[in-house]
Design an enzyme around this catalytic site. Sequence first.
Site, mmCIF file in Angstrom:
data_model
loop_
_atom_site.group_PDB
_atom_site.id
_atom_site.type_symbol
_atom_site.label_atom_id
_atom_site.label_comp_id
_atom_site.label_asym_id
_atom_site.label_seq_id
_atom_site.Cartn_x
_atom_site.Cartn_y
_atom_site.Cartn_z
ATOM 1 N N ASN A 1 -19.436 27.968 -29.905
ATOM 2 C CA ASN A 1 -19.291 28.148 -28.455
ATOM 3 C C ASN A 1 -20.467 28.988 -27.959
ATOM 4 O O ASN A 1 -20.512 30.191 -28.203
ATOM 5 C CB ASN A 1 -17.949 28.848 -28.178
ATOM 6 N N LYS B 1 -21.152 29.735 -25.011
ATOM 7 C CA LYS B 1 -20.789 30.448 -23.768
ATOM 8 C C LYS B 1 -21.904 30.273 -22.724
ATOM 9 O O LYS B 1 -22.536 29.235 -22.675
ATOM 10 C CB LYS B 1 -20.498 31.915 -24.059
ATOM 11 N N HIS C 1 -9.799 29.019 -23.252
ATOM 12 C CA HIS C 1 -10.481 30.142 -23.907
ATOM 13 C C HIS C 1 -10.011 31.433 -23.234
ATOM 14 O O HIS C 1 -9.783 31.462 -22.019
ATOM 15 C CB HIS C 1 -11.997 29.978 -23.779
ATOM 16 N N GLU D 1 -11.480 33.950 -22.278
ATOM 17 C CA GLU D 1 -12.300 34.388 -21.135
ATOM 18 C C GLU D 1 -11.877 33.626 -19.875
ATOM 19 O O GLU D 1 -11.899 34.178 -18.772
ATOM 20 C CB GLU D 1 -13.787 34.185 -21.460
ATOM 21 N N GLU E 1 -7.424 32.541 -31.476
ATOM 22 C CA GLU E 1 -8.492 33.508 -31.209
ATOM 23 C C GLU E 1 -7.871 34.811 -30.700
ATOM 24 O O GLU E 1 -7.617 34.947 -29.488
ATOM 25 C CB GLU E 1 -9.442 32.959 -30.156
ATOM 26 N N GLY F 1 -15.985 38.718 -29.907
ATOM 27 C CA GLY F 1 -17.201 39.424 -29.501
ATOM 28 C C GLY F 1 -17.165 40.912 -29.809
ATOM 29 O O GLY F 1 -17.996 41.678 -29.318
ATOM 30 N N SER G 1 -15.198 36.813 -34.007
ATOM 31 C CA SER G 1 -16.180 37.481 -34.870
ATOM 32 C C SER G 1 -16.321 36.830 -36.247
ATOM 33 O O SER G 1 -16.520 37.522 -37.248
ATOM 34 C CB SER G 1 -15.867 38.972 -35.006
HETATM 35 C C1 PEP Z 1 -15.395 32.831 -28.931
HETATM 36 O O1 PEP Z 1 -15.856 33.215 -27.866
HETATM 37 O O2 PEP Z 1 -14.722 31.795 -28.974
HETATM 38 C C2 PEP Z 1 -15.670 33.643 -30.127
HETATM 39 C C3 PEP Z 1 -14.942 33.417 -31.184
HETATM 40 O O3 PEP Z 1 -16.657 34.596 -30.033
HETATM 41 P P1 PEP Z 1 -17.214 35.534 -31.221
HETATM 42 O O4 PEP Z 1 -17.389 34.675 -32.451
HETATM 43 O O5 PEP Z 1 -18.496 36.069 -30.712
HETATM 44 O O6 PEP Z 1 -16.183 36.590 -31.464
#
Ligand code: PEP
Length: 251
Positions: free
Chosen positions: A10, A12, A96, A98, A168, A174, A214
């Site tokens: 992703n 973003k 997601h 976000e 997630e 992040g 992460s």
């Molecule tokens: C994401 O935004 O879906 C995500 C998993 O981000 P990160 O790997 O940076 O934690």
Amino acid sequence: MARKTIIAGNWKMNLLPEEGEMLVVSLKTAFENKKNLEVVVFPPIGLIPFAREWIYDSVIRYGAQNCWHEVSGPYTGETSPELLKSLGCSYCLVGHSERREIFEESNELVGRKSQALVEMGIIPIVCVGESLAEREAAIHFEKIQQQVESVFEAVEKESWIHLVFAYEPIWAIGTGKTATPKQAEEIHQFIRKIIRQKSGDVLADAISILYGGSAKPGNAEELLAQDNIDGLLVGGASLVAEDFSNIIKAY
Ligand code: PEP
């Protein structure tokens, strides 16, 4: 039926066309294609027509990070699943955290988007997960159950086989703080149990559930070794060709 392993990146709201192209060019030669493995990138919407050119000669697939649930109409700034289909997207992220948090997307909206996508033959990767406060208050199972069940309520039964989920935990996105493989596996088992109750053994054993939060080269192998983790949704580390290809190689 063996479940598909999906390693998804992703991007973003990152990368300009030249940067995206460099990343994809490096990825194309950086891993060996394997049976049951799907590598997918999710560029920002404006890069999708470029992604089509960069990726056409590769096994890598691409998708969008979001969509609206109507075919057309007065929805300024939104993108329809029909347009995504015509641009060659195989997948689309929905729900997601976000989008759920910043844009206040409800379970109902996430369900409607998922249904609109399957109607277009695009696989929705439905993201679910809890905040740290919800985990600490021990209401994370309940929250995830509602998020998963609302998708089954909105999507027609014949299309359930095309659903993919991504667990997630918001506290891991992040932040550099990954769920331990044991914590992740516990929730993946729980999600699969909900799917089993809703749809029976065949679908429960066929639907892929990814982990995101992460994920990086150093923890990918251990996460992917869990029985119910069928892939990774990667944010930050998917922007670095070497890291993302090492994550793919961990499978
Ligand atoms: C994401 O935004 O879906 C995500 C998993 O981000 P990160 O790997 O940076 O934690």
